[in-house]
Design an enzyme around this catalytic site. Sequence first.
Site, short mmCIF file in Angstrom:
data_model
loop_
_atom_site.label_atom_id
_atom_site.label_comp_id
_atom_site.label_asym_id
_atom_site.label_seq_id
_atom_site.Cartn_x
_atom_site.Cartn_y
_atom_site.Cartn_z
N GLU A 116 7.57 2.02 3.14
CA GLU A 116 8.00 3.36 3.58
C GLU A 116 8.75 3.30 4.91
O GLU A 116 8.54 4.12 5.80
CB GLU A 116 6.80 4.30 3.65
CG GLU A 116 6.10 4.49 2.31
CD GLU A 116 5.00 5.54 2.33
OE1 GLU A 116 4.56 5.93 3.43
OE2 GLU A 116 4.58 5.98 1.25
N GLU A 263 2.14 2.98 -5.38
CA GLU A 263 0.90 3.62 -4.91
C GLU A 263 0.75 4.99 -5.57
O GLU A 263 1.70 5.76 -5.63
CB GLU A 263 0.89 3.80 -3.38
CG GLU A 263 0.86 2.51 -2.59
CD GLU A 263 0.90 2.77 -1.09
OE1 GLU A 263 0.67 3.92 -0.67
OE2 GLU A 263 1.17 1.82 -0.35
#
Length: 496
Positions: A116, A263
């Site tokens: 991220e 995820e």
Amino acid sequence: MKIIGLLLLAILSAVSADEAAFIGVNIGTSLSDMPSPTQVVSLLKSQQIRHVRLYDSDHAMLLALANTGIRVTVSVPNDQLLAIGQSNLTAANWVSRNILSHYPATNITSISVGTEVLSTLPNAAPVLLPAMKFLHSALVAANLQSQIKLSTPHSSSIILDSFPPSQAFFNRTWDPLMVPLLQFLQSTNSFLMLNVYPYYDYMQSNGVIPLDYALFRPLPPNKEAVDPNTLLHYTNVFDAIVDAAYFAMSYLNFTNIPIQVTESGWPSKGDSSEPDATSDNANTYNSNLIRHVLNNTGTPKHPGIAVSTYIYELYNEDLRPGPVSEKNWGLFDSNGVPVYTLHLTGSGTVLANDTTNQTYCVAREGADRKMLQAALDWACGPGKVDCSSLLQGQACYEPDTVVSHASYAFDAYYRRMGMADGTCDFNGVATITTTDQSHGSCIFPGSGGRNGTFTNSTSLAPSTNSTVSGCGSGFSRLEDLRYVLFGLLLWSGVFL
């Protein structure tokens, strides 16, 4: 927390026809009592988990995973991006040290470069693609570019205007990076990694997103979200986010890059401001997610296309900062005890085992031998465990070690007490495992109780030392066996 694997149009269909979707699990390590690598691998095997994602490239963990066949995604932590992105030699050394020294014994299949970065570490964005290219060059030099893929996980928050999905686009601030990044993924036959967290979208929607929509629960047709541009019906937030990512890529003229969810999950516990972080909701979300993925349901835009997903996460991480929910995304506690039993009947074998009655109480690795002996003496005395199988010439006498004998006695006591909380501690020298400790003709009580005698009793191992003739001291500090579930991390976007 990342998204699923699928392909587009003709290329999509061709690739997915060969590769079925899989469910993997993320392994975080922010635990105050982190299990050893061998214990982690034992749990993975017992749950038939064949795909894992590590947040680093820990040497001991990679060694423990060797020769298991488990497919492994290793990661380059964000704090290593700068060095790798500025030096081809540093990247080559990283691959040599963390990949070549373990492959092929350890079945490394992909490298997650950072995590991220665009949303959490934007200052590092300029070195992200150079780092990926340098690492890829090192894989090419080792002739591993086909076996090991490179990508970088994105938060779904980089997708703007995500509903309806057909109108979604990436934050245009990142176009100068996203376009060459997608070109790299396309040219290397890799995939877009995406973290998908319907929990956060639900929490941030202020009631706009129904809970059932976030949890994959069936919705009546009039409650389904309909994309007005494509007339596609969306019955859950997860599919809507994945399709939004596909539409965002097509907006930039990339239509043949699959998506892998790195995820996803739901927390099993939260504070007063997180009323829907419950074990029931976590169980519902993860059970439905696993079924959805393994059934190769695909998404409304690409039905039947494999959408591989990693659940966030294997263990509850009690050391993670932030709200209570941040510590409670795991499927298991640090002792390998399930936070809850997933409802997965008919959905394959991965994570489908009801381990509630398949746990064993054994001697903790590295425990003090004198304390083990004292606990063993107590279990076979005041603890009223039938230890006759440990006598010389009997089934469980060999190996004649305090660790082996204590493990048998501990498990017998644990079973005798109905596996109640606090009955597998013995002042810290015992621990719970999901691995059957039976060997040869020695059958542990948890495998059926053939060597032990179990009667209902309320006597608990004492919490302070006490000497009993012929038995020694017994120690059992009642401990709270923490039950958590599984989960994943961030995402954003409102779908209704």
